[in-house]
Design a protein around this motif. Sequence first.
Motif, PDB file in Angstrom:
ATOM      1  N   ARG A  40      28.521  -0.938  86.589  1.00 53.84           N
ATOM      2  CA  ARG A  40      29.028  -0.891  87.969  1.00 53.84           C
ATOM      3  C   ARG A  40      30.193  -1.881  88.152  1.00 53.84           C
ATOM      4  O   ARG A  40      30.181  -2.982  87.619  1.00 53.84           O
ATOM      5  CB  ARG A  40      27.933  -1.158  88.990  1.00 53.84           C
ATOM      6  CG  ARG A  40      26.830  -2.048  88.606  1.00 53.84           C
ATOM      7  CD  ARG A  40      25.811  -2.228  89.732  1.00 53.84           C
ATOM      8  NE  ARG A  40      24.478  -1.825  89.325  1.00 53.84           N
ATOM      9  CZ  ARG A  40      23.877  -0.738  89.761  1.00 53.84           C
ATOM     10  NH1 ARG A  40      24.479   0.045  90.609  1.00 53.84           N
ATOM     11  NH2 ARG A  40      22.667  -0.441  89.358  1.00 53.84           N
ATOM     12  N   GLU A  80      19.798  -5.105  92.594  1.00 55.29           N
ATOM     13  CA  GLU A  80      20.815  -4.589  91.680  1.00 55.29           C
ATOM     14  C   GLU A  80      20.739  -5.284  90.325  1.00 55.29           C
ATOM     15  O   GLU A  80      20.893  -4.644  89.272  1.00 55.29           O
ATOM     16  CB  GLU A  80      22.204  -4.762  92.284  1.00 55.29           C
ATOM     17  CG  GLU A  80      23.279  -4.001  91.522  1.00 55.29           C
ATOM     18  CD  GLU A  80      24.594  -3.972  92.266  1.00 55.29           C
ATOM     19  OE1 GLU A  80      24.818  -3.027  93.055  1.00 55.29           O
ATOM     20  OE2 GLU A  80      25.410  -4.913  92.062  1.00 55.29           O
ATOM     21  N   GLN A 138      27.726   4.049  93.527  1.00 60.45           N
ATOM     22  CA  GLN A 138      27.744   3.800  92.087  1.00 60.45           C
ATOM     23  C   GLN A 138      26.437   4.218  91.437  1.00 60.45           C
ATOM     24  O   GLN A 138      26.424   4.749  90.322  1.00 60.45           O
ATOM     25  CB  GLN A 138      28.012   2.322  91.818  1.00 60.45           C
ATOM     26  CG  GLN A 138      29.405   1.891  92.286  1.00 60.45           C
ATOM     27  CD  GLN A 138      29.726   0.476  91.872  1.00 60.45           C
ATOM     28  OE1 GLN A 138      30.106   0.226  90.731  1.00 60.45           O
ATOM     29  NE2 GLN A 138      29.573  -0.460  92.791  1.00 60.45           N
ATOM     30  N   GLN A 139      25.322   3.994  92.147  1.00 59.36           N
ATOM     31  CA  GLN A 139      24.026   4.394  91.614  1.00 59.36           C
ATOM     32  C   GLN A 139      23.953   5.911  91.454  1.00 59.36           C
ATOM     33  O   GLN A 139      23.380   6.420  90.483  1.00 59.36           O
ATOM     34  CB  GLN A 139      22.904   3.910  92.536  1.00 59.36           C
ATOM     35  CG  GLN A 139      21.508   4.101  91.986  1.00 59.36           C
ATOM     36  CD  GLN A 139      21.275   3.261  90.746  1.00 59.36           C
ATOM     37  OE1 GLN A 139      21.901   2.222  90.585  1.00 59.36           O
ATOM     38  NE2 GLN A 139      20.376   3.701  89.885  1.00 59.36           N
ATOM     39  N   HIS A 165      26.733   0.266  96.527  1.00 61.85           N
ATOM     40  CA  HIS A 165      25.640   0.335  95.543  1.00 61.85           C
ATOM     41  C   HIS A 165      25.133   1.769  95.421  1.00 61.85           C
ATOM     42  O   HIS A 165      24.919   2.263  94.309  1.00 61.85           O
ATOM     43  CB  HIS A 165      24.508  -0.591  95.966  1.00 61.85           C
ATOM     44  CG  HIS A 165      23.283  -0.463  95.128  1.00 61.85           C
ATOM     45  ND1 HIS A 165      23.139  -1.046  93.887  1.00 61.85           N
ATOM     46  CD2 HIS A 165      22.107   0.196  95.355  1.00 61.85           C
ATOM     47  CE1 HIS A 165      21.960  -0.748  93.373  1.00 61.85           C
ATOM     48  NE2 HIS A 165      21.305   0.005  94.252  1.00 61.85           N
ATOM     49  N   PRO A 176      29.944  -5.235  91.215  1.00 58.10           N
ATOM     50  CA  PRO A 176      28.541  -5.419  91.583  1.00 58.10           C
ATOM     51  C   PRO A 176      28.424  -6.137  92.930  1.00 58.10           C
ATOM     52  O   PRO A 176      29.406  -6.695  93.429  1.00 58.10           O
ATOM     53  CB  PRO A 176      28.008  -6.309  90.447  1.00 58.10           C
ATOM     54  CG  PRO A 176      29.197  -7.085  90.002  1.00 58.10           C
ATOM     55  CD  PRO A 176      30.387  -6.159  90.164  1.00 58.10           C
ATOM     56  N   ILE A 177      27.239  -6.118  93.504  1.00 54.76           N
ATOM     57  CA  ILE A 177      27.022  -6.850  94.756  1.00 54.76           C
ATOM     58  C   ILE A 177      27.079  -8.352  94.457  1.00 54.76           C
ATOM     59  O   ILE A 177      26.361  -8.838  93.582  1.00 54.76           O
ATOM     60  CB  ILE A 177      25.657  -6.489  95.371  1.00 54.76           C
ATOM     61  CG1 ILE A 177      25.655  -5.028  95.826  1.00 54.76           C
ATOM     62  CG2 ILE A 177      25.343  -7.409  96.553  1.00 54.76           C
ATOM     63  CD1 ILE A 177      24.332  -4.569  96.397  1.00 54.76           C
ATOM     64  N   ASP A 235      27.923  -3.245 101.370  1.00 56.89           N
ATOM     65  CA  ASP A 235      27.388  -3.570 100.038  1.00 56.89           C
ATOM     66  C   ASP A 235      26.398  -2.501  99.567  1.00 56.89           C
ATOM     67  O   ASP A 235      26.526  -1.980  98.450  1.00 56.89           O
ATOM     68  CB  ASP A 235      26.732  -4.950 100.036  1.00 56.89           C
ATOM     69  CG  ASP A 235      27.740  -6.076  99.835  1.00 56.89           C
ATOM     70  OD1 ASP A 235      28.925  -5.775  99.593  1.00 56.89           O
ATOM     71  OD2 ASP A 235      27.354  -7.260  99.924  1.00 56.89           O
TER      72      ASP A 235
END
Length: 281
Positions: free
Chosen positions: A213, A187, A254-255, A251, A216-217, A247
């Motif tokens: 994002r 990420e 959002q991606q 991701h 985030p992670i 997680d």
Amino acid sequence: MIRDLEESAPLSIPIENLRRDLRTRLESDKQMSGAWAIVPLLPVIVGIVVFVVVFAAIFSAIGSVGPSGTTTTGTPALGAALVGSIFLLYFLYFVVLILVGILIFKLVSRRNTHFNRQILLQEDLISMAKEIAAKKGVDVSILLNNMERSVREARLEETEKNATLYALLYGLVWLYYFLMKDFFKHERREDLFINDMLRTFNALGVPINFPYRNPPIPDRSFALYFVLTLITGSIFGVYWVYVLVTDPNNHFRQQMLIEDTIMAQLSGTPSPPPIPSLSPS
């Protein structure tokens, strides 16, 4: 905008490749249920179930013996109960091993497919930028070099893991480590690529705007999670597996919104709503 360029030329290969990259998300970015988090507790649950069965068998056998102690029907019943409990124990642990193997395979497999798709997507974005730069006669070679370097680093560091081999060997500790660290690094590297991409397209007169994002992670500590799992008798392992599942889920969501925004603005179509704040499901 890109639409203006396409009015005087056939649909570009890069833009069509981008559309194909987005269509493959259903296969590469699969959401997993948080219910998989129960897997670390299954051996404990199996042990409790077998203990209860054995205890009930012993209690029943003792109850079948008469007051004088002359009745012998309790001993065969107790032996049969113990043998049955052993078979039950082996059967349940066999089921647990299968579930653990499935969990490992799914985690590693979607990691591989997502990373591979992202590399293809980034290469197609680079091709798109090169095509626009050539048509407009704008020199963005330094910015393109930064984007290409990110892709080269991804190819070196995000090598494919053998999902079947990990599932068969049950390499849980190493699996947990590389899944935690790989997605965090992925990420961060992806965000660097996006920043370079935004600068590149902005220099080409094709501005792209979208929120970053959130959240985030995080950079989770493998050592801390490992110690907490040991001292809690695998109870903390439930949360560990939960974040390994959720997680990437967050991701991917959002991606998807980021990619849709990029595609919409490159294609000259209305952009989707801003990326909302996503919390673990």
